[in-house]
Design an enzyme around this catalytic site. Structure first.
Site, PDB file in Angstrom:
ATOM      1  N   HIS A  46       0.846  -1.207   0.000  1.00 27.93           N
ATOM      2  CA  HIS A  46       0.000   0.000   0.000  1.00 27.93           C
ATOM      3  C   HIS A  46       0.873   1.246   0.000  1.00 27.93           C
ATOM      4  O   HIS A  46       1.549   1.546   0.981  1.00 27.93           O
ATOM      5  CB  HIS A  46      -0.927   0.027   1.214  1.00 27.93           C
ATOM      6  CG  HIS A  46      -1.930   1.132   1.166  1.00 27.93           C
ATOM      7  ND1 HIS A  46      -2.957   1.176   0.248  1.00 27.93           N
ATOM      8  CD2 HIS A  46      -2.058   2.270   1.901  1.00 27.93           C
ATOM      9  CE1 HIS A  46      -3.693   2.266   0.435  1.00 27.93           C
ATOM     10  NE2 HIS A  46      -3.154   2.945   1.428  1.00 27.93           N
TER      11      HIS A  46
ATOM     12  N   ARG B  29      -4.760  15.622   6.329  1.00 29.28           N
ATOM     13  CA  ARG B  29      -5.307  15.454   4.985  1.00 29.28           C
ATOM     14  C   ARG B  29      -5.276  16.774   4.210  1.00 29.28           C
ATOM     15  O   ARG B  29      -5.049  16.781   2.986  1.00 29.28           O
ATOM     16  CB  ARG B  29      -6.730  14.906   5.051  1.00 29.28           C
ATOM     17  CG  ARG B  29      -7.296  14.533   3.682  1.00 29.28           C
ATOM     18  CD  ARG B  29      -8.659  13.899   3.791  1.00 29.28           C
ATOM     19  NE  ARG B  29      -9.685  14.855   4.168  1.00 29.28           N
ATOM     20  CZ  ARG B  29     -10.997  14.651   3.983  1.00 29.28           C
ATOM     21  NH1 ARG B  29     -11.429  13.520   3.441  1.00 29.28           N
ATOM     22  NH2 ARG B  29     -11.866  15.559   4.369  1.00 29.28           N
TER      23      ARG B  29
ATOM     24  N   TYR C  82      -5.207   7.638  -7.048  1.00 30.55           N
ATOM     25  CA  TYR C  82      -6.455   8.389  -7.241  1.00 30.55           C
ATOM     26  C   TYR C  82      -6.241   9.812  -7.758  1.00 30.55           C
ATOM     27  O   TYR C  82      -7.178  10.575  -7.913  1.00 30.55           O
ATOM     28  CB  TYR C  82      -7.277   8.429  -5.951  1.00 30.55           C
ATOM     29  CG  TYR C  82      -6.566   8.986  -4.733  1.00 30.55           C
ATOM     30  CD1 TYR C  82      -6.520  10.347  -4.461  1.00 30.55           C
ATOM     31  CD2 TYR C  82      -5.942   8.118  -3.833  1.00 30.55           C
ATOM     32  CE1 TYR C  82      -5.876  10.830  -3.332  1.00 30.55           C
ATOM     33  CE2 TYR C  82      -5.304   8.593  -2.709  1.00 30.55           C
ATOM     34  CZ  TYR C  82      -5.276   9.953  -2.460  1.00 30.55           C
ATOM     35  OH  TYR C  82      -4.626  10.432  -1.339  1.00 30.55           O
TER      36      TYR C  82
ATOM     37  N   HIS D 119     -11.896   3.772  -3.011  1.00 33.09           N
ATOM     38  CA  HIS D 119     -11.045   4.583  -2.132  1.00 33.09           C
ATOM     39  C   HIS D 119     -11.424   4.395  -0.676  1.00 33.09           C
ATOM     40  O   HIS D 119     -10.571   4.131   0.183  1.00 33.09           O
ATOM     41  CB  HIS D 119     -11.108   6.069  -2.502  1.00 33.09           C
ATOM     42  CG  HIS D 119     -10.278   6.915  -1.583  1.00 33.09           C
ATOM     43  ND1 HIS D 119     -10.757   7.395  -0.385  1.00 33.09           N
ATOM     44  CD2 HIS D 119      -8.992   7.322  -1.657  1.00 33.09           C
ATOM     45  CE1 HIS D 119      -9.811   8.072   0.228  1.00 33.09           C
ATOM     46  NE2 HIS D 119      -8.718   8.038  -0.522  1.00 33.09           N
TER      47      HIS D 119
ATOM     48  N   ARG E 267     -16.236   6.643   2.461  1.00 34.28           N
ATOM     49  CA  ARG E 267     -16.540   8.077   2.332  1.00 34.28           C
ATOM     50  C   ARG E 267     -16.636   8.495   0.870  1.00 34.28           C
ATOM     51  O   ARG E 267     -17.413   9.377   0.514  1.00 34.28           O
ATOM     52  CB  ARG E 267     -15.436   8.923   3.000  1.00 34.28           C
ATOM     53  CG  ARG E 267     -15.172   8.624   4.444  1.00 34.28           C
ATOM     54  CD  ARG E 267     -14.181   9.628   5.052  1.00 34.28           C
ATOM     55  NE  ARG E 267     -12.985   9.831   4.246  1.00 34.28           N
ATOM     56  CZ  ARG E 267     -11.901   9.077   4.322  1.00 34.28           C
ATOM     57  NH1 ARG E 267     -11.866   8.040   5.149  1.00 34.28           N
ATOM     58  NH2 ARG E 267     -10.845   9.333   3.569  1.00 34.28           N
TER      59      ARG E 267
ATOM     60  N   GLU F 273     -10.212   3.281   8.976  1.00 37.41           N
ATOM     61  CA  GLU F 273      -8.970   3.879   9.466  1.00 37.41           C
ATOM     62  C   GLU F 273      -9.233   4.805  10.634  1.00 37.41           C
ATOM     63  O   GLU F 273      -8.418   4.911  11.554  1.00 37.41           O
ATOM     64  CB  GLU F 273      -8.273   4.636   8.336  1.00 37.41           C
ATOM     65  CG  GLU F 273      -6.930   5.236   8.720  1.00 37.41           C
ATOM     66  CD  GLU F 273      -6.233   5.924   7.562  1.00 37.41           C
ATOM     67  OE1 GLU F 273      -5.096   6.394   7.767  1.00 37.41           O
ATOM     68  OE2 GLU F 273      -6.818   5.997   6.463  1.00 37.41           O
TER      69      GLU F 273
ATOM     70  N   HIS G  30      -5.680  -0.922   6.442  1.00 43.37           N
ATOM     71  CA  HIS G  30      -5.765  -0.390   7.800  1.00 43.37           C
ATOM     72  C   HIS G  30      -6.633  -1.285   8.682  1.00 43.37           C
ATOM     73  O   HIS G  30      -6.126  -1.948   9.562  1.00 43.37           O
ATOM     74  CB  HIS G  30      -6.258   1.061   7.852  1.00 43.37           C
ATOM     75  CG  HIS G  30      -5.411   2.014   7.096  1.00 43.37           C
ATOM     76  ND1 HIS G  30      -4.064   2.183   7.338  1.00 43.37           N
ATOM     77  CD2 HIS G  30      -5.710   2.855   6.064  1.00 43.37           C
ATOM     78  CE1 HIS G  30      -3.566   3.079   6.509  1.00 43.37           C
ATOM     79  NE2 HIS G  30      -4.552   3.501   5.720  1.00 43.37           N
TER      80      HIS G  30
ATOM     81  N   ASP H 238       2.287   3.170   2.985  1.00 38.95           N
ATOM     82  CA  ASP H 238       1.208   4.148   2.914  1.00 38.95           C
ATOM     83  C   ASP H 238       1.717   5.557   2.652  1.00 38.95           C
ATOM     84  O   ASP H 238       2.060   5.915   1.531  1.00 38.95           O
ATOM     85  CB  ASP H 238       0.374   4.077   4.184  1.00 38.95           C
ATOM     86  CG  ASP H 238      -0.936   4.849   4.088  1.00 38.95           C
ATOM     87  OD1 ASP H 238      -1.259   5.364   2.993  1.00 38.95           O
ATOM     88  OD2 ASP H 238      -1.660   4.930   5.092  1.00 38.95           O
TER      89      ASP H 238
END
Length: 450
Positions: free
Chosen positions: A60, A83, A122, A208, A211, A238, A272, A323
């Site tokens: 990942h 984020r 993405y 993804h 959400r 997560e 996760h 990640d």
């Protein structure tokens, strides 16, 4: 590629034992013979000191997150504040700058013994959501970057349609979306067709997250995976807030929603799975869904500690990923699975070194659509990763497998052969100074953002 022979001082062979004096013969990208018990290297063989492992699989990755290392580790906040910083990087990349950043990030992985990467992709379109002339230009940049760095790649093309549970995309998120799953599938089919028959590229799919993909859109993504017999990955549970929003909207957890819409199974990976219930663990295990643990990111983002042992015992094969690239070191990821579980349970001894090496090698490769990778045996990919046992970290420590898992770091990798091609020799990558490559690529993203 020519036929080459390697003599390993020690090698980790199936079913998970360390053997001395192992001769590995290769032809092109494949291993043709493995002969243990050779006291000395024969003439013409390349000598590999220390412990030689099969190639590691980073199951990942988000390559562009590498630009955040050191810049997003301080200050108060949460996953959600991090984020916003991540979106700042995502907003400035184009196919050329993405190629440079990903190539450097993948070269860093190669130095760490990684020969296969699962790139959870993405960042599809130009700012504002306008497709490039080739709608898969960013995906092609990732494939080129992996090839130049010497990695196989599972390009996990992510469907990303919403900015939150039932919320529209906005801002930089518009780059991620295709409008609906049908339009995502058209683009993904074109991407898969571009690499059909290419042995070093696997085009997979990704939901993804709960959400970002409404449940009614999920079956289209799952159908792509089934049609192509390709991996299907998803971020799962997560954050606690993700779970509560999902339960409020759908009266089900993210795992339950994925199960109800056909997205779990042996080709699937839940990334996760930090905050999962007993029912979730049972659904993941009974469907033989892989679970990818990313401990260095999960601790960096204050996500929590997932119940890896419980999920494995329920039937979920465990894999490892870097990640966000706060650290690129699968030995650290491996031992963190054990050490973090110690913190959560106040007990020691949840995982044997061999189990953690299996997660980092053969299980990781299988989860990415390369079931013939991560093993030192005839017919497998010719990946050999040699780790020093005489460094200041590893000298005099103990049994070799335990030494590598619980003491070594990526810096102890001195030689990497990936698909029959030597990409790292004496700790140096064939592309040159990877630190300089990273610095230049990251500086470019910061200059554009300034």
């Amino acid at each position: 590629m020519p036929e080459l022979t390697y003599w390993c001082e020690l090698a980790w062979l199936p079913p998970g034992e360390v053997v001395a004096g192992v001769l590995v013969e290769t032809s092109g990208s494949r291993i043709t013979a493995v002969t243990p018990g050779m006291a000395e290297p024969p003439a013409g063989a390349t000598r590999l000191a220390g412990l030689t492992l099969p190639g590691l699989a980073n199951a990942h990755s988000h390559a562009f997150h590498r630009a955040l290392r050191g810049a997003a580790q301080t200050g108060k906040g949460s996953f959600w504040t991090w984020r916003e910083q991540m979106y700042g990087v995502a907003g400035v990349l184009d196919p050329d700058s993405y190629l440079r950043l990903a190539r450097a990030a993948f070269a860093e992985m190669a130095l760490a013994g990684i020969t296969c990467v699962g790139e959870f992709h993405y960042l599809h379109h130009a700012p504002g959501g306008t497709p490039y002339d080739d709608p898969n230009a960013m995906g092609h940049a990732l494939v080129q970057a992996a090839r130049e760095a010497g990695l196989r790649i599972a390009l996990l093309d992510a469907c990303y349609l919403a900015g939150g549970v039932r919320a529209p995309l906005s801002g930089v998120q518009l780059r991620f979306g295709d409008g609906d799953a049908e339009r995502w599938a058209v683009r993904a089919e074109a991407l898969a067709a571009a690499y059909a028959g290419e042995p070093d590229v696997e085009v997979g799919a990704a939901i993804h997250s709960i959400r970002a993909v409404p449940p009614e859109q999920m079956p289209t993504v799952a159908a792509f995976s089934h049609h192509h017999a390709a991996p299907l990955h998803a971020h799962v549970s997560e954050q606690r807030e993700e779970n509560s929003s999902c339960v409020e909207q759908y009266s089900a957890t993210p795992v339950q929603v994925l199960h109800e819409h056909g997205a779990l199974g042996p080709r699937s990976t839940a990334v996760h799975a930090t905050h999962v219930s007993e029912v979730d663990i049972a659904l993941l295990g009974q469907s033989r869904t892989h679970v990818c643990m990313c401990p260095t990111t999960e601790r960096d983002l204050a996500d929590g500690i997932g119940p890896a042992r419980a999920m494995a015992e329920a039937g979920s094969p465990i894999t490892l990923g870097s990640d966000s690239h706060a650290v690129v070191d699968l030995f650290e990821e491996a031992r963190a699975v054990e050490l973090d579980e110690r913190l959560a349970t106040e007990r020691r001894g949840h995982w044997r070194a061999a189990e953690l090496l299996q997660a980092a090698t053969v299980t990781g490769h299988a989860s990415l659509g390369f079931p013939d990778g991560g093993m030192l045996c005839p017919g497998a990919w010719a990946d050999l990763v040699s780790v020093r046992l005489d460094s200041v970290r590893t000298a005099g420590v103990g049994p070799p497998a335990e030494t590598v898992v619980f003491a070594a770091t990526a810096a102890d990798v001195h030689s990497v052969v990936s698909g029959g091609r030597q990409t790292v020799a004496e700790g140096r990558h064939i592309l040159g100074e990877v630190g300089t490559m990273l610095a230049e690529a990251i500086h470019e993203t910061r200059r554009v953002r300034a």
